[in-house]
Write a protein that holds these residues in place. Structure first.
Motif, PDB file in Angstrom:
ATOM      1  N   PHE A   1     -40.242  16.400 -40.319  1.00 19.92           N
ATOM      2  CA  PHE A   1     -41.043  17.514 -39.842  1.00 19.92           C
ATOM      3  C   PHE A   1     -40.626  17.839 -38.412  1.00 19.92           C
ATOM      4  CE2 PHE A   1     -44.043  15.651 -42.997  1.00 19.92           C
ATOM      5  CZ  PHE A   1     -44.152  16.757 -43.820  1.00 19.92           C
ATOM      6  N   ASN A   2     -40.354  19.102 -38.155  1.00 18.08           N
ATOM      7  CA  ASN A   2     -39.996  19.509 -36.795  1.00 18.08           C
ATOM      8  C   ASN A   2     -41.206  19.494 -35.864  1.00 18.08           C
ATOM      9  OD1 ASN A   2     -37.226  19.907 -37.235  1.00 18.08           O
ATOM     10  ND2 ASN A   2     -37.606  21.934 -38.116  1.00 18.08           N
ATOM     11  N   ARG A   3     -42.395  19.705 -36.452  1.00 18.64           N
ATOM     12  CA  ARG A   3     -43.618  19.620 -35.654  1.00 18.64           C
ATOM     13  C   ARG A   3     -44.110  18.168 -35.672  1.00 18.64           C
ATOM     14  NH1 ARG A   3     -44.878  23.904 -32.239  1.00 18.64           N
ATOM     15  NH2 ARG A   3     -44.298  25.847 -33.276  1.00 18.64           N
ATOM     16  N   SER A   4     -44.288  17.599 -34.476  1.00 13.35           N
ATOM     17  CA  SER A   4     -44.730  16.215 -34.350  1.00 13.35           C
ATOM     18  C   SER A   4     -45.358  16.053 -32.975  1.00 13.35           C
ATOM     19  CB  SER A   4     -43.545  15.265 -34.519  1.00 13.35           C
ATOM     20  OG  SER A   4     -42.625  15.448 -33.454  1.00 13.35           O
ATOM     21  N   ASP A   5     -45.544  14.801 -32.546  1.00 15.26           N
ATOM     22  CA  ASP A   5     -46.094  14.605 -31.208  1.00 15.26           C
ATOM     23  C   ASP A   5     -45.135  15.105 -30.128  1.00 15.26           C
ATOM     24  OD1 ASP A   5     -44.262  12.679 -31.886  1.00 15.26           O
ATOM     25  OD2 ASP A   5     -45.434  10.988 -31.155  1.00 15.26           O
ATOM     26  N   ALA A   6     -43.831  15.177 -30.453  1.00 11.64           N
ATOM     27  CA  ALA A   6     -42.853  15.695 -29.493  1.00 11.64           C
ATOM     28  C   ALA A   6     -42.906  17.214 -29.399  1.00 11.64           C
ATOM     29  CB  ALA A   6     -41.450  15.244 -29.882  1.00 11.64           C
ATOM     30  N   GLN A   7     -43.276  17.869 -30.478  1.00  8.64           N
ATOM     31  CA  GLN A   7     -43.399  19.330 -30.502  1.00  8.64           C
ATOM     32  C   GLN A   7     -44.652  19.682 -31.307  1.00  8.64           C
ATOM     33  OE1 GLN A   7     -40.099  21.463 -32.221  1.00  8.64           O
ATOM     34  NE2 GLN A   7     -40.920  23.470 -31.681  1.00  8.64           N
ATOM     35  N   PRO A   8     -45.828  19.541 -30.703  1.00 12.37           N
ATOM     36  CA  PRO A   8     -47.074  19.716 -31.452  1.00 12.37           C
ATOM     37  C   PRO A   8     -47.335  21.166 -31.843  1.00 12.37           C
ATOM     38  CG  PRO A   8     -47.518  19.348 -29.127  1.00 12.37           C
ATOM     39  CD  PRO A   8     -46.048  19.145 -29.308  1.00 12.37           C
ATOM     40  N   LEU A   9     -48.303  21.307 -32.740  1.00 17.42           N
ATOM     41  CA  LEU A   9     -48.738  22.629 -33.165  1.00 17.42           C
ATOM     42  C   LEU A   9     -49.391  23.371 -32.007  1.00 17.42           C
ATOM     43  CD1 LEU A   9     -50.357  21.521 -36.540  1.00 17.42           C
ATOM     44  CD2 LEU A   9     -48.218  22.807 -36.307  1.00 17.42           C
ATOM     45  N   GLU A  10     -49.415  24.685 -32.114  1.00 16.26           N
ATOM     46  CA  GLU A  10     -50.018  25.513 -31.068  1.00 16.26           C
ATOM     47  C   GLU A  10     -51.287  26.154 -31.622  1.00 16.26           C
ATOM     48  OE1 GLU A  10     -46.869  28.158 -30.156  1.00 16.26           O
ATOM     49  OE2 GLU A  10     -45.552  26.584 -29.355  1.00 16.26           O
ATOM     50  N   CYS A  11     -52.391  25.437 -31.522  1.00 16.74           N
ATOM     51  CA  CYS A  11     -53.669  25.954 -32.016  1.00 16.74           C
ATOM     52  C   CYS A  11     -54.805  25.226 -31.319  1.00 16.74           C
ATOM     53  CB  CYS A  11     -53.776  25.776 -33.538  1.00 16.74           C
ATOM     54  SG  CYS A  11     -53.755  24.055 -34.078  1.00 16.74           S
ATOM     55  N   ASP A  12     -55.976  25.879 -31.316  1.00 14.20           N
ATOM     56  CA  ASP A  12     -57.189  25.253 -30.784  1.00 14.20           C
ATOM     57  C   ASP A  12     -57.986  24.570 -31.889  1.00 14.20           C
ATOM     58  OD1 ASP A  12     -56.702  26.288 -28.176  1.00 14.20           O
ATOM     59  OD2 ASP A  12     -57.515  28.223 -28.817  1.00 14.20           O
ATOM     60  N   LEU A  13     -57.828  25.066 -33.101  1.00 12.69           N
ATOM     61  CA  LEU A  13     -58.547  24.515 -34.250  1.00 12.69           C
ATOM     62  C   LEU A  13     -57.623  24.507 -35.458  1.00 12.69           C
ATOM     63  CD1 LEU A  13     -61.130  23.603 -35.817  1.00 12.69           C
ATOM     64  CD2 LEU A  13     -61.589  26.050 -36.200  1.00 12.69           C
TER      65      LEU A  13
END
Length: 753
Positions: A434-446
């Motif tokens: 997964f490219n999204r991880s703790d190194a590149q987290p998601l961009e959301c508030d919820l």
């Protein structure tokens, strides 16, 4: 005549068989197609052979696959390892399900490794027939020695000849590996490609030295394939390589059953059974696996459990991340629920019940929350209310679900874009990360996850790692449905650990209470029998049709799907009606019912193009299901599509998956199955206009309250149970499934302190 079933499910005739028998009850069943069909493969075992009549029952491995099928027919003599070409029909035995009844069985010369390579589909435009012509005409070295003569073969023009010659040069390593695998009677073209990519020029040497490394190094390659190669190499049954690989294999099987870890004693016994050796010989191998960190041992209570490292780490990640997330500050300013709720009620035109208002209020002040409940209890209304309130305050929201079907339904009910979890996390199919991880987290508030009961331990760990510390999380799902297909029972463990607020909704609202589907679903969930007292002449949304025998059940299911439901409710029998079975096998399993339904709903005609693999023929108009995730094609396990075109020249098949057109080569058909009938497990996260559920006492090993509850809740407009009242009683009385072995609950409770 009568049949005596041995333990492996192959039936053997009584001592005085008819040389051309018709299995009991076969007159009432139809074959897959009206015309004769052909199969070829290698005889794995001769289950029965009577020399006086030639009558035989063979276990045959179909060419190009690992599938074993029962072939019944007559032949003068036959031995394991011989290749056969059989002509006949696929039939459904009333007890043993699908089998091939051969009119003739010819013993053939085994194909060579080169012929297997040429016909594997790796070279576009060449299938098994052209491959056979090439080798028969010029031998195995035709391309290397006389490439200019390729066009002499019928079906090969200049362009295809050029393509073949180029592939012969470019694919040398893959070709050599395929010949190597073929010489050891294992493997597929896809396996050869993966071995080549993993080991390069050293592939054959490395595999020869330790075949079991395949099971460890290649994702999806199993112990059995490696063990078959090792056996052909003469590797000792008690070699350390085999014992250690066997322990991994036994644990993998338990993971496939939903367990994250297993008791040490249980693992030793399972591996002993699978390997056919005494359990005490495995003790040192297990110690070596733990010492070398290939396995992890941990106590749960007073018992020692063994985990694969990735699942042990995933459980700990879930516990740690939930602990961190729940302690953080809310990403929005404090909201006065008493003021916000009346405003959202007016905006959405709804009136929330007290339980719903309380759930909304808790969500507005919680960093992490669970919303759970059965159908008709208002989960969607609550979620829409929360999203409406937060959107008005500029909160950035991301919505996701485990499957494409669940994500699409989430989009429809919320009016907001929802993605699959894999798409949300930007899965990279090439590197399987997964490219999204703790190194590149998601961009959301919820982040809101629907159908959370379907999310297994590894996926939940990856998801939680990608959520920024400042974001809030709402997990929505029905904890009483079947747990995830993968290991763990994440939603149930989170609720049981009491680490985050849980809104458990039980009140069924008036509109939902008018539905017999929903009232009966809740009765089943409470351990009560559903209300089956309804005349077939009454118009309702829930029916029970009695059928005491499999043959009767099959006939009634086919009649319901093809005639009664379409005529009475105006539904399309292919697109709107779905049969959901407890199991794949047996006369009332998906394999048998798919044959029966296809024969009526899409039988084909003489000049219609079709393609086949094993005992399945695919035609334009067929409903099919993808059974593995394919990120390159953007189709996923459980996706249902419809065949729109078949090109027999290029061996290509085109499928429409909800508006997305996907092309398959002949060699990729193993990723598809017919989908007129599918299993209840595969239906999770889906809804269908009408469902028909076979439920027989022969399904007893699968019959649980949770399975039946999950099945019934898949129907939107109509549910029809076909089978035995006793089987329904068995399912309802069977209780919930046994808790899966996992330490997640304990890890969560430790993180709470």
């Amino acid at each position: 005549m009568s049949y005596i079933p041995p333990s492996d499910g192959v039936y053997v005739p009584d001592p005085d068989p008819d040389p051309n028998p018709t299995p009991a009850g076969q007159q009432e069943l139809n074959s897959t197609a009206s015309d004769e069909q052909q199969i070829q493969g290698e005889v794995e075992r001769v289950a029965f052979h009577r020399q006086t009549s030639g009558y035989c029952v063979l276990k045959v491995k179909i060419s190009g696959s690992q599938d074993l099928v029962n072939v019944i027919g007559s032949v003068v003599s036959i031995l394991p390892g011989e290749c056969v070409h059989a002509t006949g029909r696929w039939e459904n035995h009333s007890t043993y399900g699908t089998q091939f009844k051969a009119k003739s069985i010819d013993i053939t010369m085994p194909i060579t490794g080169i012929e297997w390579y040429l016909g594997s589909g790796l070279i576009k435009g060449i299938g098994p027939e052209i491959a056979k012509r090439l080798v028969n005409a010029f031998g195995d070295n035709v391309i290397a020695k006389t490439p200019e003569r390729l066009t002499e073969i019928e079906g090969i023009g200049a362009i295809l000849a050029s393509r073949i010659e180029a592939a012969w040069t470019d694919q040398k390593e893959i070709r050599d590996i395929m010949v190597f695998l073929h010489s050891h009677r294992v493997g597929t073209a896809a396996l050869a490609v993966r071995i080549c990519k993993t080991y390069g020029a050293d592939a054959i040497r490395l595999v020869s030295e330790d075949p079991y490394r395949l099971a460890r190094d290649l994702r999806g390659v199993g112990f059995l394939t490696a063990d078959k190669i090792a056996e052909n190499f003469g590797v000792c049954k008690t070699s350390e390589h085999r014992l250690r690989a066997g322990l991994q294999y036994a644990l993998t099987i338990e993971n496939g059953r939903g367990h994250c870890g297993v008791p040490e004693e249980h693992l030793l016994l399972e591996a002993s059974y699978l390997l056919g050796i005494p359990a005490h010989l495995l003790t040192e191998a297990l110690e070596a696996e733990i010492r070398d960190h290939w396995l992890v041992a941990e106590k749960i209570g007073d018992q020692m459990f063994v985990f694969p490292p990735h699942l042990q780490r995933a459980e700990q990640v879930i516990a740690d991340r939930l602990s961190t997330l729940r302690r953080g500050r809310l990403p929005w300013e404090r909201i006065d629920a008493d003021a916000a709720i009346p405003m959202v009620e007016a905006s959405l035109g709804v009136t929330l019940a007290d339980s719903q208002r309380n759930a909304v209020a808790v969500a507005l002040r919680s960093k992490v929350m669970v919303i759970t409940g059965g159908p008709g209890v208002g989960k969607t209304t609550i979620l829409n209310s929360i999203l409406h309130i937060l959107a008005a305050r500029g909160v950035t929201v991301a919505l996701a679900a485990p499957t494409g079907r669940a994500a699409r339904r989430m989009s429809e009910t919320t009016g907001m874009e929802a993605k699959t979890i894999h798409r949300l996390l930007e899965f990279d199919p090439t590197n399987h990360i997964f490219n999204r991880s703790d190194a590149q987290p998601l961009e959301c508030d919820l982040l809101v996850i629907d159908e959370t009961s379907m999310v297994d331990v590894p996926l939940m760990a990856s998801l939680l790692k990608a959520i920024p510390d400042g974001a809030a999380v709402i997990l929505v799902g029905d904890v009483d449905q079947l747990p995830s297909v993968g290991p763990g029972q994440v939603l149930a463990d989170i609720i049981a650990a009491k680490i985050v607020p849980v809104a458990k909704l039980t009140e069924v609202f008036r509109q939902a209470a008018d539905s017999r589907i929903l009232t009966n679903a809740h009765r089943i969930n409470r351990g009560e029998m559903p209300d089956l007292m309804l005349s077939s002449d009454e118009i309702a949304d829930f029916y029970f049709i009695d059928a005491d025998e499999p043959i009767t059940a099959i006939a009634k299911i086919v009649e319901e799907v093809t005639n009664r439901i379409p005529n009475r409710f105006g539904l399309d029998p292919i697109r709107d009606v779905q049969v959901l079975c407890p199991t794949n096998i047996g006369p009332v399993g998906t394999k048998s019912l798919n044959n029966q339904l296809q024969a009526v709903l899409n039988p084909g005609h003489l000049n219609q193009p079709c393609v086949g693999q094993h005992n399945v023929i695919y035609r334009v108009g067929d409903k099919v299901m993808q059974i593995v995730n394919n990120y390159e094609k953007d189709v996923f396990n459980g996706d249902i599509g419809f065949i729109t075109a078949i090109d027999t020249v290029t061996s290509e098949l085109t499928i429409d998956f909800g508006g997305s057109t996907v092309v398959y080569m002949l060699g990729e058909l193993g990723n598809l199955v017919p989908a007129y009938a599918t299993t209840i497990h595969k239906s999770q996260g889906s809804e269908y206009s009408a469902i028909v559920i076979p439920i027989m006492t022969s399904h007893r090993i699968m019959l649980t309250r949770r399975l039946l509850y999950t099945a019934v809740t898949r129907g939107k407009k109509l549910v029809v149970l076909v089978g035995q009242r006793k089987a329904i009683e068995m399912a309802v009385a069977g209780g919930l499934d046994q808790r899966r072995w996992s330490k997640l609950r304990e890890r969560l409770m430790a993180a709470r302190r």
